[in-house]
Design a protein around this motif. Sequence first.
Motif, short mmCIF file in Angstrom:
data_model
loop_
_atom_site.label_atom_id
_atom_site.label_comp_id
_atom_site.label_asym_id
_atom_site.label_seq_id
_atom_site.Cartn_x
_atom_site.Cartn_y
_atom_site.Cartn_z
N SER A 88 0.83 -1.21 0.00
CA SER A 88 0.00 0.00 0.00
C SER A 88 0.86 1.26 0.00
O SER A 88 0.45 2.28 -0.55
CB SER A 88 -0.95 0.00 1.22
OG SER A 88 -0.25 0.26 2.42
N THR A 140 0.46 4.17 -2.80
CA THR A 140 0.26 5.59 -2.50
C THR A 140 1.15 6.47 -3.37
O THR A 140 0.72 7.53 -3.84
CB THR A 140 0.58 5.86 -1.01
OG1 THR A 140 -0.29 5.05 -0.19
CG2 THR A 140 0.37 7.33 -0.67
N TRP A 161 -6.43 -0.13 -7.95
CA TRP A 161 -7.49 0.36 -7.05
C TRP A 161 -8.29 -0.80 -6.47
O TRP A 161 -8.74 -0.73 -5.32
CB TRP A 161 -8.41 1.33 -7.78
CG TRP A 161 -7.96 2.75 -7.75
CD1 TRP A 161 -7.60 3.55 -8.79
CD2 TRP A 161 -7.84 3.57 -6.57
NE1 TRP A 161 -7.24 4.80 -8.36
CE2 TRP A 161 -7.37 4.85 -7.00
CE3 TRP A 161 -8.05 3.36 -5.21
CZ2 TRP A 161 -7.14 5.90 -6.11
CZ3 TRP A 161 -7.82 4.40 -4.32
CH2 TRP A 161 -7.38 5.64 -4.77
N VAL A 216 -6.37 -2.04 -3.57
CA VAL A 216 -6.51 -1.11 -2.45
C VAL A 216 -7.83 -1.33 -1.73
O VAL A 216 -7.87 -1.42 -0.49
CB VAL A 216 -6.42 0.35 -2.96
CG1 VAL A 216 -6.83 1.34 -1.87
CG2 VAL A 216 -5.01 0.66 -3.44
N THR A 231 -3.61 4.45 2.13
CA THR A 231 -3.56 4.81 0.72
C THR A 231 -4.80 5.61 0.32
O THR A 231 -4.70 6.64 -0.37
CB THR A 231 -3.44 3.56 -0.16
OG1 THR A 231 -2.22 2.89 0.15
CG2 THR A 231 -3.47 3.91 -1.63
#
Length: 507
Positions: free
Chosen positions: A183, A187, A220, A223, A231
Motif C-alpha cells: 500500500s 500511495t 485500485w 486497495v 492509501t
Amino acid sequence: MAFLKPLFRAIELLLMKCLCSTIVLFLLIVLFIDFLPISFGGYAAQRFLLLSISGSVVLVVGFGWLNPAREASQSQVLWQALPGIFLAVLFFLLSFPYRFRPFNWIEPGMYAFYFLFIILVGGRLAQLNRAERLVGAFIFLVAGACFFYGAMTINVYLFAISGSVANLVNYIPWGFVNIRYWSHVATWLLPLLPLAVFIGPYKDNRLWKTGVALAAALWWWIVLMSSARGTMLGVGFGTLLVLLLIGRPSFPWLKVSAKYLLFGVCAWLLLSVLIPSILLDEVQIRSIKTGGSGRWPLFLEAFQMSIQNFPFGMGPQSWLTHEIITEAYRNSPKFGHPHNMYLMWAAEYGWLLIAGLLVLVGQAAKNFWVKRTLIRSGQAPELALILAAFTASVSAALFHAGVSAVFMAPGSMLIGLLVLTLFWALVQPPVALVPPLTVRQRRGRTKIALLVTAVVAVLCVVWLREVWHYYRAMEQDVEFYHEHASEGTLPRFWFHGNYPRHPSQMP
C-alpha cells in the motif's frame, strides 16, 4: 589532480544517462523481486540496493555540484540545496551523543544519503534541463510495471478462485512480506498513473490508454480489497490539495483520476463480490476499520519519548531499546516503529530534526508556488498536469507517513526516492547565468570538490561496511530472538528489525 575532474564529469554524465536503467531496476526489485535469485531475502536486498545507490550517486553528483558548469550560479545552487544539506547534517549531529551505542550510525546515514540524493540529483537534473524529459520515461515505465503487476495479480486471483479460496488477502497483493508495504508503493504510484495518458509518445494511442486504465483499475481493486486506509486517505488528501492549489489547470488529471477510481470500484464489485458469490457461494469482504488499529498507544509513547530529552530525542533506534514510558504501550502489541514517521523521528532525533524537515518542506513549497503562478496563467498546460500528478503523489505519501512506515520500508523508500527527486527537479527555479570562472577559480573549486568527495567517500565505505556487519549480527540473533523473545517479527531496518533491542531481551 586535475585529470580526475573530467573523469568525474564523465561518470556523472553516464549516471544521468543511466537513470532510466535505475528506474527499471527499482521497479523490478520492488514489484517483481519474487522472480529474482536473491539469496538473503527481498527485504534485505531492497535495503542494500537503496543504500548502495544513494551513497554512490551522492558521491559522484555531489562532486559535480561542488564543481558546477561554468554558467551555473554557485550561490543559487547552494541556496536551493542548503535545506537538504542542513537536514542531512542534523541526522549526524543529533546522533553524535549516542555514538558508542551499537550500530548507532546505520539509520542516520541512510536518511542523510536519502535526502542528499533527492536534493543533489534533483538539483542537477534541473540544471541540465532534463527533468521533464525524464518524467516522460519514468511515467511510461511506471505504467508498464503497474500493468504487468496487475496482469500477474489476475493470474494469482484465478489460481486462488480455482482453489476455492474466498479470503483473497492471503494471496493478494503478492510479492510483499507485509500487505501494507504494497500500500505504501500504491500511495506513491496511483496518482501518477493518469499522467501516462497525457505525456509520452503513446498518449494518443487507444491501446495504451486501455492498458493504463486496466492497470489503474486493478491497483485500485487491490486497495479496496485489502482496505488500505492509509492509501485511500493519502490519495484523497493529495487530490484535494491539488484541487485547492492548482485548480482548473489540473482538471484533466482530476477527471482521469476519478475515472480510474470508478474503474477500480467496478473491478472490486466484479472480482471480489460477483465472481466469488457465483463460484464459491460465499463472499469475504475485508471491512474498513474506523479506529486507530492500536496506533494511539504507539503515538503516545513516541510523543512521550520526544519530550524526555527535548528537543534532542533519545537517539537512533531508541524506539527498540528504550525503557517503556506509558502503561498503554506496555500493554499493547509491539512494533518496530510507532507507525508515524514524524513522531518516530521526533522521539529518536528530537524536534530539532522535525524543524529541519519543515525548513526543507518550506523550500519545496516556495519553489512550487513560483511554478504554480506559471501554470495558473495557462502558459504551460503539460507542466500543470505533471505537477498535479507529482504533487498529489508526494503529498499523499507524506500524509500516509503519519500513520505508517512509508519512510522505513525499503520498497517504499526506493519508489519514493525516484518520485521525490523528480518532484524536486520539477519545482526548481531556472539557474541564473554568470560570467565564466577564471582558470584559478576553477582549479580551486576542483580541489575543494575532490577533498570533500574523498572525505565523504571514506565515510560512505565505513558506513556500508558497518551496515554489512549489522546485517550479519541481525542474522545471528534471529534464532535466539525466536526462542526467548515473546514478540514476533518486527520489520524495521531489516525484516527482523528488533535488533538491537532492550537489554533485557538480548543474549
